[in-house]
Structure formats: structure tokens, C-alpha cells
Design an enzyme around this catalytic site. Structure first.
Site, PDB file in Angstrom:
ATOM      1  N   GLY A  23       0.779  -1.247   0.000  1.00 24.46           N
ATOM      2  CA  GLY A  23       0.000   0.000   0.000  1.00 24.46           C
ATOM      3  C   GLY A  23       0.803   1.286   0.000  1.00 24.46           C
ATOM      4  O   GLY A  23       0.294   2.330   0.395  1.00 24.46           O
ATOM      5  N   ILE A 103      -6.965  -9.206 -12.170  1.00 26.25           N
ATOM      6  CA  ILE A 103      -7.319  -8.614 -13.462  1.00 26.25           C
ATOM      7  C   ILE A 103      -8.794  -8.246 -13.432  1.00 26.25           C
ATOM      8  O   ILE A 103      -9.630  -9.057 -13.037  1.00 26.25           O
ATOM      9  CB  ILE A 103      -7.005  -9.617 -14.591  1.00 26.25           C
ATOM     10  CG1 ILE A 103      -5.485  -9.818 -14.660  1.00 26.25           C
ATOM     11  CG2 ILE A 103      -7.560  -9.125 -15.922  1.00 26.25           C
ATOM     12  CD1 ILE A 103      -5.055 -10.940 -15.564  1.00 26.25           C
ATOM     13  N   HIS A 120       2.122   0.928 -12.989  1.00 28.93           N
ATOM     14  CA  HIS A 120       2.882  -0.271 -13.356  1.00 28.93           C
ATOM     15  C   HIS A 120       4.376   0.044 -13.285  1.00 28.93           C
ATOM     16  O   HIS A 120       4.804   1.086 -13.779  1.00 28.93           O
ATOM     17  CB  HIS A 120       2.488  -0.718 -14.766  1.00 28.93           C
ATOM     18  CG  HIS A 120       3.135  -2.001 -15.165  1.00 28.93           C
ATOM     19  ND1 HIS A 120       2.715  -3.225 -14.688  1.00 28.93           N
ATOM     20  CD2 HIS A 120       4.208  -2.251 -15.955  1.00 28.93           C
ATOM     21  CE1 HIS A 120       3.488  -4.173 -15.182  1.00 28.93           C
ATOM     22  NE2 HIS A 120       4.403  -3.612 -15.959  1.00 28.93           N
ATOM     23  N   GLU A 154      -7.766  -4.993 -21.907  1.00 28.63           N
ATOM     24  CA  GLU A 154      -6.512  -5.709 -22.123  1.00 28.63           C
ATOM     25  C   GLU A 154      -5.519  -5.266 -21.042  1.00 28.63           C
ATOM     26  O   GLU A 154      -5.252  -4.081 -20.897  1.00 28.63           O
ATOM     27  CB  GLU A 154      -5.898  -5.406 -23.493  1.00 28.63           C
ATOM     28  CG  GLU A 154      -6.823  -5.568 -24.669  1.00 28.63           C
ATOM     29  CD  GLU A 154      -7.711  -4.339 -24.889  1.00 28.63           C
ATOM     30  OE1 GLU A 154      -8.511  -4.382 -25.812  1.00 28.63           O
ATOM     31  OE2 GLU A 154      -7.602  -3.347 -24.124  1.00 28.63           O
ATOM     32  N   ASP A 156      -2.733  -3.986 -18.790  1.00 26.57           N
ATOM     33  CA  ASP A 156      -1.595  -3.064 -18.936  1.00 26.57           C
ATOM     34  C   ASP A 156      -1.525  -2.394 -20.307  1.00 26.57           C
ATOM     35  O   ASP A 156      -0.435  -2.009 -20.755  1.00 26.57           O
ATOM     36  CB  ASP A 156      -0.258  -3.781 -18.623  1.00 26.57           C
ATOM     37  CG  ASP A 156      -0.163  -4.216 -17.173  1.00 26.57           C
ATOM     38  OD1 ASP A 156      -0.803  -3.586 -16.309  1.00 26.57           O
ATOM     39  OD2 ASP A 156       0.539  -5.196 -16.897  1.00 26.57           O
TER      40      ASP A 156
HETATM   41  C1  GAR Z   1       4.091  -1.247  -7.139  1.00 27.92           C
HETATM   42  O1  GAR Z   1       5.443  -1.315  -7.508  1.00 27.92           O
HETATM   43  C2  GAR Z   1       3.206  -1.258  -8.370  1.00 27.92           C
HETATM   44  O2  GAR Z   1       3.759  -0.567  -9.448  1.00 27.92           O
HETATM   45  C3  GAR Z   1       3.127  -2.723  -8.650  1.00 27.92           C
HETATM   46  O3  GAR Z   1       2.963  -3.321  -7.387  1.00 27.92           O
HETATM   47  C4  GAR Z   1       3.644  -2.525  -6.424  1.00 27.92           C
HETATM   48  C5  GAR Z   1       2.674  -2.228  -5.304  1.00 27.92           C
HETATM   49  O4  GAR Z   1       3.343  -1.562  -4.269  1.00 27.92           O
HETATM   50  N1  GAR Z   1       2.015  -3.033  -9.524  1.00 27.92           N
HETATM   51  C6  GAR Z   1       2.066  -3.960 -10.470  1.00 27.92           C
HETATM   52  O5  GAR Z   1       3.025  -4.652 -10.677  1.00 27.92           O
HETATM   53  C7  GAR Z   1       0.801  -4.078 -11.303  1.00 27.92           C
HETATM   54  N2  GAR Z   1       1.022  -4.931 -12.421  1.00 27.92           N
HETATM   55  P1  GAR Z   1       2.536  -0.810  -3.142  1.00 27.92           P
HETATM   56  O6  GAR Z   1       1.524  -1.816  -2.586  1.00 27.92           O
HETATM   57  O7  GAR Z   1       3.583  -0.454  -2.126  1.00 27.92           O
HETATM   58  O8  GAR Z   1       1.873   0.391  -3.752  1.00 27.92           O
END
Ligand code: GAR
Length: 212
Positions: A23, A103, A120, A154, A156
Site C-alpha cells: 500500500g 485482473i 505499473h 486488455e 496493462d
Molecule cells: C508497485 O510497484 C506497483 O507498481 C506494482 O505493485 C507494487 C505495489 O506496491 N504493480 C504492479 O506490478 C501491477 N502490475 P505498493 O503496494 O507499495 O503500492
């Protein structure tokens, strides 16, 4: 055929954050709201995982949290339909996916078209899906980064709102690269949300224009 144009609303926004883990992006957005940088409030923090650390942060901050166990729903569509009900009930304007590891089905993508953002940890369309930082290291790119985009059916692939670039160093590990990218995520995600509720994002086809 005329092209569909979407313009984000200039208003005090109502945000739902979806998360499955730590988070930190949720915290960055909430911090920016508390600092008066974003004209919005977070009305719901939703998770598919009751043990997600991000939920505990939300509760500490006095925000409403909500969890639905996906296993209790026979299909992904029915699960998303249940979530959609909660969004509509709270008149949510924008959904911010912040490390939400599911998803979305068309049920949510269509009901909230151009009103769901995702972050992302790569320069899309490179390295979509899981383990984006590992993919970047294995490919041998010299630069990677972060992307905030609107969510479409789709994975990402939706229109890109903001990106930030970071260098990849020879001695990088997945963790050191992830940390460098995460700093940029925390900068550009709140910025994208700010622009949204200042009515400054315009989507034409695949392109998102920032209107001044
Ligand atoms: C982040 O690095 C985000 O970009 C990635 O998960 C992490 C969540 O961190 N998201 C993905 O890979 C989506 N495909 P957080 O819970 O500390 O925000």
C-alpha cells in the site's frame, strides 16, 4: 467515424483505492490529499486480501475499508459486479489500482471507462504483467521506469497518462531497481490523480493530453 473524446471532471473527487499488498502508492496518494495537493477524498480502500498491510494503514488513517473474498464468488464477473455495487453506492468518481493483483473484468472496465487508473513498474508497453522489474533486468534494458495509465480490458494496455524514466545500473538487483522505480511511482501517481480532478486529462483514442 468520429473519435470518442473523454475529458476528466473538474470537481472534488471521490476515490476508491484497490490494493492487495503493502500500500505504499495508496499512502502516497493519501499523503498528497492530506497536503492539499489533490482535490479529492478517499471514500473506500478495497482489497481482495484481508491480510494486506495496506488495509491496516487505511484503518489507522480512519478510512473506510472493505474486503471481499474472491473464493466466495462463482465467477470473476460476479465478484466484480459486487465491487461495482459498492462503488456506485459511494458515488466513486475514480478507482486507483495500487498494487491490486487481480485482473479486472469488463464489468468494471466498462462501467468505469477512463475512471480507473493503474500504476505499473515499467515503461509500458514494455514488460507488462508480473515481475516487471525482473523482466527489465533479464532483457538488459538501460532504462526502465513507471507508468500510470487508464485501465482497459486488455491488461496493462490502456491509454498512458504519465511515465517516469529511471536508469538501470549494471549492479542492480530486482530490489534495488524496484526501489528506484517506486520513488518515481510515488511522484507520478498522485500527480496523475491531481490532473484528473483538475479536469486536465483528455483522452482521444490511445493518447492522453494534458490540457492547461
Ligand atoms: C508497485 O510497484 C506497483 O507498481 C506494482 O505493485 C507494487 C505495489 O506496491 N504493480 C504492479 O506490478 C501491477 N502490475 P505498493 O503496494 O507499495 O503500492
Amino acid at each position: 467515424m468520429s473519435q470518442e473524446i473523454f475529458r476528466s471532471p473538474k470537481k472534488r473527487g471521490r476515490i476508491a483505492v484497490f490494493l492487495s499488498g503493502r500500500g505504499s502508492n495508496f499512502r502516497a496518494i493519501h499523503d498528497a490529499i492530506l497536503a492539499g495537493k489533490i482535490n479529492a477524498e478517499i471514500v473506500l480502500v478495497f482489497s481482495n486480501r484481508p491480510e494486506a498491510p495496506g488495509l491496516a494503514i487505511a484503518r489507522e488513517r480512519g478510512l473506510e475499508t472493505f474486503v471481499l473474498n474472491p473464493k466466495l464468488y462463482p465467477t470473476k464477473e460476479e465478484y466484480d459486479r459486487e465491487i461495482l455495487k459498492e462503488l456506485l453506492k459511494r458515488e466513486v468518481d475514480l478507482v486507483c489500482l495500487a498494487g491490486y493483483m487481480r485482473i479486472l473484468t469488463p464489468v468494471l472496465c466498462q462501467a468505469y471507462r477512463y475512471r480507473i487508473m493503474n500504476i505499473h513498474p515499467a515503461l509500458l508497453p514494455s514488460f507488462p504483467g508480473l515481475n516487471a522489474q525482473r523482466q527489465a533486468l533479464e532483457w538488459g534494458v538501460k532504462y526502465s521506469g513507471a507508468t500510470v495509465h487508464f485501465v482497459s480490458e486488455e491488461v496493462d494496455m490502456g491509454p498512458i497518462i504519465l511515465q517516469a524514466v529511471v536508469p538501470v545500473f549494471q549492479d542492480d538487483t530486482e530490489d534495488s531497481l524496484a526501489e528506484r522505480i517506486l520513488k518515481e511511482e510515488h511522484r507520478i501517481y498522485p500527480e496523475a490523480v491531481r490532473l484528473f480532478f483538475e479536469g486536465k486529462l483528455e483522452v482521444r483514442g490511445r493518447r492522453v493530453y494534458i490540457i492547461d
